[in-house]
Design a protein around this motif. Structure first.
Motif, PDB file in Angstrom:
ATOM      1  N   HIS A 139       0.647  -1.502  -0.145  1.00 43.41           N
ATOM      2  CA  HIS A 139       0.218  -0.329   0.359  1.00 43.41           C
ATOM      3  C   HIS A 139       0.999   1.119  -0.026  1.00 43.41           C
ATOM      4  O   HIS A 139       1.873   1.720   0.213  1.00 43.41           O
ATOM      5  CB  HIS A 139      -1.206  -0.309   1.426  1.00 43.41           C
ATOM      6  CG  HIS A 139      -1.688   1.167   0.949  1.00 43.41           C
ATOM      7  ND1 HIS A 139      -2.330   2.088   2.179  1.00 43.41           N
ATOM      8  CD2 HIS A 139      -2.667   0.857  -0.162  1.00 43.41           C
ATOM      9  CE1 HIS A 139      -3.502   2.576   1.410  1.00 43.41           C
ATOM     10  NE2 HIS A 139      -4.259   1.951   0.296  1.00 43.41           N
TER      11      HIS A 139
ATOM     12  N   CYS B 187      -2.823  -1.926   4.803  1.00 43.05           N
ATOM     13  CA  CYS B 187      -3.654  -2.384   3.549  1.00 43.05           C
ATOM     14  C   CYS B 187      -4.753  -1.909   3.592  1.00 43.05           C
ATOM     15  O   CYS B 187      -5.087  -0.752   4.343  1.00 43.05           O
ATOM     16  CB  CYS B 187      -4.255  -4.055   3.894  1.00 43.05           C
ATOM     17  SG  CYS B 187      -5.346  -4.054   5.671  1.00 43.05           S
TER      18      CYS B 187
ATOM     19  N   LEU C 270     -11.534  -1.248   3.154  1.00 46.90           N
ATOM     20  CA  LEU C 270     -12.643  -1.516   2.403  1.00 46.90           C
ATOM     21  C   LEU C 270     -13.720  -0.294   2.628  1.00 46.90           C
ATOM     22  O   LEU C 270     -15.182  -0.531   1.682  1.00 46.90           O
ATOM     23  CB  LEU C 270     -12.510  -3.452   2.682  1.00 46.90           C
ATOM     24  CG  LEU C 270     -13.974  -4.086   1.782  1.00 46.90           C
ATOM     25  CD1 LEU C 270     -13.279  -4.158   0.298  1.00 46.90           C
ATOM     26  CD2 LEU C 270     -14.459  -4.991   2.189  1.00 46.90           C
TER      27      LEU C 270
ATOM     28  N   THR D 254      -6.692  -2.410   9.757  1.00 48.25           N
ATOM     29  CA  THR D 254      -5.924  -2.283   8.646  1.00 48.25           C
ATOM     30  C   THR D 254      -4.442  -1.980   8.329  1.00 48.25           C
ATOM     31  O   THR D 254      -3.785  -2.040   8.352  1.00 48.25           O
ATOM     32  CB  THR D 254      -5.912  -0.949   7.322  1.00 48.25           C
ATOM     33  OG1 THR D 254      -6.111   0.643   8.270  1.00 48.25           O
ATOM     34  CG2 THR D 254      -7.705  -1.367   7.528  1.00 48.25           C
TER      35      THR D 254
ATOM     36  N   GLY E  14      -4.412  -8.470   1.017  1.00 42.30           N
ATOM     37  CA  GLY E  14      -5.780  -8.986  -0.241  1.00 42.30           C
ATOM     38  C   GLY E  14      -6.519  -9.351   0.092  1.00 42.30           C
ATOM     39  O   GLY E  14      -8.053  -9.295  -0.741  1.00 42.30           O
TER      40      GLY E  14
ATOM     41  N   HIS F  70     -10.437  -9.629   4.981  1.00 39.16           N
ATOM     42  CA  HIS F  70     -10.950  -7.682   5.585  1.00 39.16           C
ATOM     43  C   HIS F  70     -11.329  -8.320   6.450  1.00 39.16           C
ATOM     44  O   HIS F  70     -12.109  -8.476   6.508  1.00 39.16           O
ATOM     45  CB  HIS F  70     -11.002  -6.759   4.511  1.00 39.16           C
ATOM     46  CG  HIS F  70     -11.095  -6.645   3.619  1.00 39.16           C
ATOM     47  ND1 HIS F  70      -9.843  -6.119   2.959  1.00 39.16           N
ATOM     48  CD2 HIS F  70     -11.315  -7.606   2.135  1.00 39.16           C
ATOM     49  CE1 HIS F  70      -9.888  -5.396   1.895  1.00 39.16           C
ATOM     50  NE2 HIS F  70     -10.210  -6.720   1.049  1.00 39.16           N
TER      51      HIS F  70
ATOM     52  N   PRO G 144     -12.313 -11.042  -0.047  1.00 36.08           N
ATOM     53  CA  PRO G 144     -12.388  -9.515  -0.478  1.00 36.08           C
ATOM     54  C   PRO G 144     -12.998  -9.801  -1.587  1.00 36.08           C
ATOM     55  O   PRO G 144     -13.823 -11.025  -2.074  1.00 36.08           O
ATOM     56  CB  PRO G 144     -10.727 -10.042  -0.790  1.00 36.08           C
ATOM     57  CG  PRO G 144     -10.831 -11.782  -0.766  1.00 36.08           C
ATOM     58  CD  PRO G 144     -11.739 -11.926  -0.275  1.00 36.08           C
TER      59      PRO G 144
ATOM     60  N   ALA H 164      -9.705  -1.655  -3.552  1.00 34.97           N
ATOM     61  CA  ALA H 164      -8.946  -3.121  -2.005  1.00 34.97           C
ATOM     62  C   ALA H 164      -8.890  -4.438  -3.991  1.00 34.97           C
ATOM     63  O   ALA H 164      -7.914  -5.272  -3.345  1.00 34.97           O
ATOM     64  CB  ALA H 164      -9.800  -3.641  -1.326  1.00 34.97           C
TER      65      ALA H 164
ATOM     66  N   ARG I 288      -5.069  -5.669  -4.582  1.00 35.78           N
ATOM     67  CA  ARG I 288      -5.230  -7.502  -4.109  1.00 35.78           C
ATOM     68  C   ARG I 288      -4.632  -8.206  -5.679  1.00 35.78           C
ATOM     69  O   ARG I 288      -3.529  -9.138  -5.654  1.00 35.78           O
ATOM     70  CB  ARG I 288      -6.748  -8.393  -4.050  1.00 35.78           C
ATOM     71  CG  ARG I 288      -6.660 -10.074  -4.113  1.00 35.78           C
ATOM     72  CD  ARG I 288      -7.664  -9.699  -3.069  1.00 35.78           C
ATOM     73  NE  ARG I 288      -8.300 -11.205  -3.292  1.00 35.78           N
ATOM     74  CZ  ARG I 288      -8.549 -11.939  -4.563  1.00 35.78           C
ATOM     75  NH1 ARG I 288      -9.381 -11.705  -4.647  1.00 35.78           N
ATOM     76  NH2 ARG I 288      -8.714 -12.810  -3.683  1.00 35.78           N
TER      77      ARG I 288
END
Length: 736
Positions: free
Chosen positions: A509, A515, A518, A534, A561, A564, A584, A637, A641
């Motif tokens: 990220h 991360c 979401l 996160t 990813g 979550h 995800p 997201a 991923r």
């Protein structure tokens, strides 16, 4: 002809479909009889499916299965549409699709489309109209050669909207998330008895020869068979056969072999001719006469079903009184071939001679000895030899080693204890042994090798050897060490927590520390907040608050990813009530992505059930999320991923992988920072002081492990150059 029924009992929906005389598209045999029954718990989403399949016998063969995922979103989806019977309609459409999949009868749509209707359009339908669409699709069989179930366009629309069906160039198929779990064994005898009752109550269709089978005679012959097949029930219960009496006598003489008699023609011939059975049994199973005599006393069924079903959480109380989930859900099955192999390997007078002794032997073998033997590649006979044939005393010794009363140490508890052994061995391998190898290779100036699956397996088996040492009672020693290990889990987590805070190599990220989020923060009507976690510190804090393994086991997956994580917290965010894992997004488009999001697990303190208030907040949050009422970052997201996957694929395909990527793979597998000498020693001190026994419990540092020949040999296989460099540096052949 067909018959379809459904009804609602509280939160439980039941639906069934039964066919009469439908042609089998695979064998082209006409007059096929099949039935599918499904049960859905609206509150939990748990589901079970039973197929009664026509295999050409007078009795149908049961096959139990379940969908790949729990249907946890159904209740919220139903409430969103304000249709209390939505789940019932879903069940009726679902059994049609299941029937098609499990029997090979294809679905057809007469050239229609399976486009999903919007929620707004479907909400305009009255419940009775919706139920009619689901329960009365056009199931016409105008041409038996085609062997297809034809669905109406309205039925297709409902199937698509409820996420059941997808359309491809070759026809209609269930969506990927409806893939079935591996079937579980089920008794055809029990199913036949239920069929007899169902025929009276709901008109289920059965083969015409069904009434020729005497289920009472079959049941008496099959007392030692846990899950007899349809062919076995017919073999012993066929009153039209002139050999029915001889078959019952054979089953009475050797109850545990009744299924074998029914399935193999050599035994059928011997029985029907009235010839002696013992010579045929000895030749087939390679057993002595003494073994066969004792085998005739076995009236307890061999366990044919898994201790923990597919998808079922392996959880229970441990010796410390904690109700927790295990990573390994052992099957604990024991086939006749495995059973005979075990008794061939022990003295004749050790073979159990009473019902209680048989019970002890079967439980120990299926839930402890065989799983350890298979996982650690060790023969089972030496582990069984510790018993000296006293199976009750052996069971008592294992219960004592694990720290529970023997009356509580049943087959299920024994399987949980064996799972604890495997987790303990994995932890030693990841936190002690492999870090030692990695640190030693790095200190020699040599690059780390790829950490392949076979190295991980070998390290696990080597850890088993180190922990067991020269113990005579291997299983007992493992239970004792695993009990000590469980008591030190909190201390080990505290040591590793600082390391996890520092670990950022998994993140791609923008800020390098988290991360992508979401879903934004959500406040439920009851005041609780659902927060997207996160960052590594947030994961560690959640683990500390709820005493579970989130920070240790899920950080890497979240950073890449692949999942979550959300926390249900107090309004001021200072207290955590439960933790949610969400799948995800599978695409960057909002509507399809929202439709496919689902909860994988929802856990409270110490992996227990979440509090009721947290459940309410979770259900409200999920419904709002599915309806598109929350601010989301689905596309970001999903793209992140995909980028993680692309980089991972490039690393795997590259002929020479980047050294940093290899080190990252080691870090991901080990679970602690093996570069930090003090941290490695802290973990080692926990193990040697509180967990290990024997010579390794007195070693100053983990380097002492290299005194063991098998450890040096493993190091040499991993990196021969590093081994030579270190040997030359220390000028020792026996010590690295």
């Amino acid at each position: 002809m067909y018959r379809i029924d459904s009804f609602l009992e509280g939160n439980i929906v039941r639906a069934s479909i039964s066919l009469d005389g439908f042609k089998n598209p695979q064998t082209h045999r006409s007059g096929r009889f099949d039935s599918v029954r499904i049960l859905i718990d609206c509150e939990t989403g748990k589901n079970s499916i039973t197929l009664l399949q026509d295999v050409g016998e007078a009795v149908l063969q049961p096959q139990s299965t379940s969908l790949k995922r729990e249907l946890t979103e159904l209740q919220a989806f139903s409430e969103a549409l304000n249709l209390s019977g939505q789940v019932r309609a879903f069940a009726e459409m679902l059994i049609i699709v299941i029937l098609s999949q499990l029997t090979g009868i294809r679905l057809t749509d007469r050239g229609g489309t399976a486009e999903a209707a919007s929620i707004d359009v479907m909400a305009e339908l009255e419940f009775e109209q919706l139920l009619e669409i689901a329960s009365k699709p056009e199931m016409n069989f105008p041409n038996r050669r085609e062997s297809a179930i034809t669905l109406s366009e309205d039925g297709l629309r409902l199937g698509a909207m409820l996420n059941i069906l997808r359309r491809s160039q070759n026809g209609l198929y269930p969506r990927n998330e409806l893939i079935f779990q591996t079937p579980v064994n089920e008794s055809a005898l029990k199913a036949a008895e239920e069929c007899r009752s169902l025929r009276r109550s709901s008109g289920i269709f059965l083969p015409p020869r069904f009434d020729d089978i005497d289920l009472g005679i079959a049941a008496q012959a099959l007392t030692a068979i846990e899950c007899p097949t349809a062919s076995t029930v017919c073999f012993f219960g066929d009153t039209n056969s002139p050999h029915c009496g001889k078959r019952s006598q054979a089953a009475a003489a050797y109850p545990a072999l009744a299924e074998l008699f029914a399935h193999e023609s050599r035994f059928q011939k011997v029985i029907d001719e009235g010839s002696p059975l013992a010579p045929a049994i000895g030749e087939r199973l390679r057993l002595s006469k003494a073994h066969i005599r004792r085998l005739g006393r076995l009236a307890k069924p061999l366990p044919a079903n898994r201790i923990f079903g597919f998808g079922e959480a392996a959880r229970g109380i441990d010796p410390l009184g904690v109700d927790r989930a295990r990573r390994y859900g052992l099957a604990g099955e024991l086939t006749l071939e495995q059973f005979c192999g075990l008794i061939r390997g022990i003295p004749q007078d050790w073979v159990p001679g009473s019902d209680s002794a048989w019970c002890d032997f079967i439980d120990i073998a299926s839930a402890c000895i065989l799983p350890i033997s298979a996982a650690m590649d060790r023969p089972p006979e030496p582990m069984l030899a510790t018993s000296k044939g006293d199976w009750r005393k052996f069971r008592m010794s294992l219960a004592s080693a694990y720290g529970v009363p023997v009356e509580d140490f049943d087959r299920r508890q024994m399987a949980l204890a064996t799972s604890d052994i495997f987790e303990m061995i994995d932890d030693f391998s990841r936190s002690i042994l492999l870090p030692l190898f990695a640190y030693s290779i790095n200190s020699s100036g040599q690059p780390l090798p790829d950490l392949l699956a076979n190295e991980l397996l070998s390290a696990r088996q080597l850890s088993f050897q180190i922990i067991c040492g020269k113990a005579r009672n291997v299983a007992g020693e493992l239970f004792t060490v695993s009990r000590r290990w469980m008591s030190r889990i909190p201390a080990l987590i505290d040591i590793e927590a600082d390391d996890i805070r520092d670990r950022t190599e998994f993140s791609l990220h923008a800020d390098g520390k988290s991360c992508p989020k979401l879903v934004e923060l959500y406040t439920a009507a009851n005041g609780l907040v659902v927060q997207n976690l996160t960052t590594a510190p947030e994961f560690i804090e959640e683990s500390r608050r709820l005493s579970h393994c989130l920070g240790r086991s899920y950080l890497k997956q979240a950073m890449q990813g692949n999942c979550h994580i959300f926390s249900v917290r107090s309004a001021d965010l200072t207290a955590s009530h439960s933790t949610i894992e969400l799948t995800p997004p599978q695409s960057g488009l909002e509507k399809p992505a929202l439709a496919e999001l689902r909860i994988v697990q929802h856990k409270g303190l110490m992996n227990r059930k979440p509090p009721d208030a947290a459940k309410v907040a979770c259900a409200e949050w999920l419904a709002a999320l599915k309806e598109g009422k929350l601010q989301t970052h689905l596309n970001e997201a999903w793209q992140w991923r995909e980028e993680c996957r692309r980089i991972s694929a490039e690393n795997k395909e590259s002929p020479v992988r980047d050294r940093m990527a290899i080190e990252a793979a080691w870090s991901a597998a080990l679970g602690i920072n093996w570069h930090d000498h003090e941290r490695r020693n802290a973990v080692w001190n926990e193990w040697k002081k509180h967990i290990l026994s024997g010579r390794f419990s007195h070693a100053a540092d983990p380097g002492y492990l290299f005194r063991a020949k098998e450890v040096r040999e493993f190091m040499c296989r991993m990196s021969p150059r590093a081994t030579r460099t270190l040997s030359e540096k220390n000028n020792q052949d026996q010590e690295i």
